[in-house]
Design a protein around this motif. Structure first.
Motif, PDB file in Angstrom:
ATOM      1  N   ARG A 268      40.855  75.977-136.851  1.00 51.05           N
ATOM      2  CA  ARG A 268      40.059  75.051-136.075  1.00 51.05           C
ATOM      3  C   ARG A 268      40.211  75.351-134.600  1.00 51.05           C
ATOM      4  N   LEU A 273      36.292  73.108-126.978  1.00 52.63           N
ATOM      5  CA  LEU A 273      35.311  73.065-128.068  1.00 52.63           C
ATOM      6  C   LEU A 273      35.669  72.049-129.145  1.00 52.63           C
ATOM      7  N   GLU A 274      36.935  71.666-129.247  1.00 54.37           N
ATOM      8  CA  GLU A 274      37.375  70.821-130.364  1.00 54.37           C
ATOM      9  C   GLU A 274      36.600  69.510-130.466  1.00 54.37           C
ATOM     10  N   THR A 277      32.964  70.097-132.324  1.00 53.97           N
ATOM     11  CA  THR A 277      32.806  70.898-133.537  1.00 53.97           C
ATOM     12  C   THR A 277      31.935  70.215-134.586  1.00 53.97           C
ATOM     13  N   THR A 281      28.572  72.088-136.613  1.00 52.91           N
ATOM     14  CA  THR A 281      28.677  72.132-138.075  1.00 52.91           C
ATOM     15  C   THR A 281      27.463  71.478-138.725  1.00 52.91           C
ATOM     16  N   TYR A 303      29.421  69.983-123.104  1.00 55.73           N
ATOM     17  CA  TYR A 303      30.347  71.105-123.273  1.00 55.73           C
ATOM     18  C   TYR A 303      30.354  71.955-122.004  1.00 55.73           C
ATOM     19  N   VAL A 310      32.158  79.263-129.195  1.00 55.75           N
ATOM     20  CA  VAL A 310      31.070  78.853-130.092  1.00 55.75           C
ATOM     21  C   VAL A 310      30.727  79.983-131.053  1.00 55.75           C
ATOM     22  N   TYR A 313      33.413  80.234-133.664  1.00 59.42           N
ATOM     23  CA  TYR A 313      33.368  79.136-134.625  1.00 59.42           C
ATOM     24  C   TYR A 313      32.227  79.330-135.620  1.00 59.42           C
ATOM     25  N   ALA A 325      34.096  70.994-139.619  1.00 59.73           N
ATOM     26  CA  ALA A 325      34.309  69.594-139.236  1.00 59.73           C
ATOM     27  C   ALA A 325      33.303  68.722-139.968  1.00 59.73           C
TER      28      ALA A 325
END
Length: 459
Positions: A268, A273-274, A277, A281, A303, A310, A313, A325
């Motif tokens: 993760r 970015l957390e 997420t 998704t 962001y 990105v 991810y 997520a």
């Protein structure tokens, strides 16, 4: 230049072993000394605050001839008073965390260290209380060893449980409650996400997100452990059969699968970015798989990072190396930080987020009400209302908060005194931090005698 004239005396007895005696100057000279009294006092202070090698380097800079062994030899521990202070604070500190601990005793009224003990056993502390009577109030944490020593050696002393440790224990109970009810928050987040209208961008069926390897392993291990438990196997037998630790088997036995999967996420993203997420998704499952498009969309939502996280991810979503997520929900520690502060100290957006959490889970809402009520009792010194709070908690509190209330009943007098009287272990905690600084400056190579001497001299 100091011109000093002193008298020299001679003994006329032939049987006397000393033929000559020199007059001493107070506060300047002593017999059979290599240094003056003032210089020895300076070197003792240097050794007290710096220790051996750092003190030697400073003496070399000041052009004082002194080695590290000589400096440490000047240190002698002061005598411990025969009577214990009226308000005594006791707490533990680590020689090596998780392995060996000591005990520091502090005069809370005078704010200085009285003595340092080599361990944290109840027998050692009880012996010290017998040898140094006179303590009327003893501030301590929730450790049972100190409580049993006080009851044995100083039964007339008033015990006071530290308020900071009470709040820390309650905070842990609230965080456990939030951990146990993450599924409620997850359902609420998914319901809000499903209620929002989604534009049809791609007529093709949305791509499926492959599960991660660690998620598959967690599901298989959970199924195997519960299957063996249903067969009547013991924890030790399952651990031997699956080649796992018994703590791991107990954790899979006592924890829900959703919580295990949430803690088993791998890869993760961390950092900026957390918090975003969940949106990429959701858009990825809707068919928007371009990292550039997703980067532009989350930029419009606040962001501020680069496009590289990105892209990584999205690549992980395609290959299944990251756990997607499933919804933007706050973690249990963040919810606990919203609950534990005093009333009126949260920002407006934090109050809104906490309100959403309370509406999503009644158990978390009940834990929040009980925690804030207990904080009010502590802040305003309303110890006489503690039993009423315990009754409210026993009635309908979540399991972790209920366990906290039961533990309060085991130490009810000390907790009531801590919520009523002004004394606490705050000064003791400050001295514990100072001991950590002294201990780390000695690089862990000095003896307990030297550490105790330096702590007492710097008290």
């Amino acid at each position: 230049m100091i011109s000093l004239q002193v008298c020299r005396f001679f003994c006329e007895r032939r049987t006397c072993s000393r033929r000559t005696f020199v007059e001493q100057v107070p506060d300047l000279t002593e017999p059979q000394r290599r240094h003056s009294v003032g210089l020895r006092r300076w070197m003792r202070v240097i050794a007290t605050f710096l220790g051996g090698r750092p003190g030697e380097r400073l003496c070399r800079t000041l052009q004082l001839p002194a080695g590290r062994t000589h400096l440490l030899g000047l240190l002698t521990a002061p005598a411990v008073p025969e009577q214990a202070p009226r308000v005594l604070g006791v707490d533990e500190f680590a020689f090596r965390k998780g392995w060996r601990y000591g005990t520091v005793l502090v005069d809370v009224e005078a704010a200085h260290v009285v003595d340092v003990l080599p361990d944290r056993d109840a027998v050692t502390f009880a012996d010290w209380l017998r040898e140094h009577p006179g303590a009327e109030i003893i501030c301590r944490d929730r450790a049972s060893a100190y409580s049993s020593a006080v009851r044995e050696a100083a039964p007339g002393a008033q015990e006071i449980a530290d308020r900071w440790h009470l709040l820390a224990n309650l905070s842990s109970a609230v965080e456990k409650t939030c951990h146990q009810h993450r599924s409620c928050l997850r359902k609420q987040a998914e319901a809000e996400r499903d209620a929002q209208p989604r534009p049809i961008i791609n007529p093709l069926p949305p791509p499926t997100l492959p599960p991660t390897k660690i998620a598959v392993r967690t599901r298989d291990r959970y199924a195997d452990i519960h299957r063996l438990l249903a067969e009547g196997r013991s924890v030790s037998a399952i651990a031997r059969l699956l080649q796992l630790d018994r703590k791991t088997v107990r954790r899979f036995r006592d924890t829900d699968l959703d919580q295990l999967l949430s803690s088993a996420r791998h890869g993760r993203p961390k950092g900026v970015l957390e918090p975003f997420t969940a949106y990429p998704t959701e858009r990825f499952t809707d068919g928007v798989t371009s990292p550039t498009d997703l980067f532009r969309e989350i930029q419009q939502r606040g962001y501020q990072g680069s496009d590289l996280p990105v892209r990584r991810y999205v690549a992980g979503l395609r290959t299944g190396t990251v756990e997607p997520a499933r919804g933007a929900i706050p973690n249990p520690r963040k919810i606990t930080k919203w609950i534990m502060p005093p009333r009126g100290t949260l920002r407006a957006h934090e109050e809104d987020e906490l309100l959403k959490v309370r509406l999503a889970c009644p158990d978390i809402a009940r834990a929040c009400d009980l925690a804030r009520t207990f904080h009010d009792l502590l802040q305003h010194r309303r110890g006489h209302q503690l039993l009423e709070w315990v009754r409210e908690a026993v009635r309908d509190a979540p399991a972790p908060v209920l366990s906290f209330a039961h533990n309060l009943c085991l130490d009810l007098d000390a907790v009531t005194a801590g919520l009523t009287l002004p004394w606490s272990s705050g000064i003791v905690e400050g001295h514990v931090n100072r001991i950590k600084t002294i201990k780390r400056a000695m690089y862990g190579r000095a003896s307990f005698r030297l550490l105790r001497t330096r702590v007492l001299l710097r008290a």
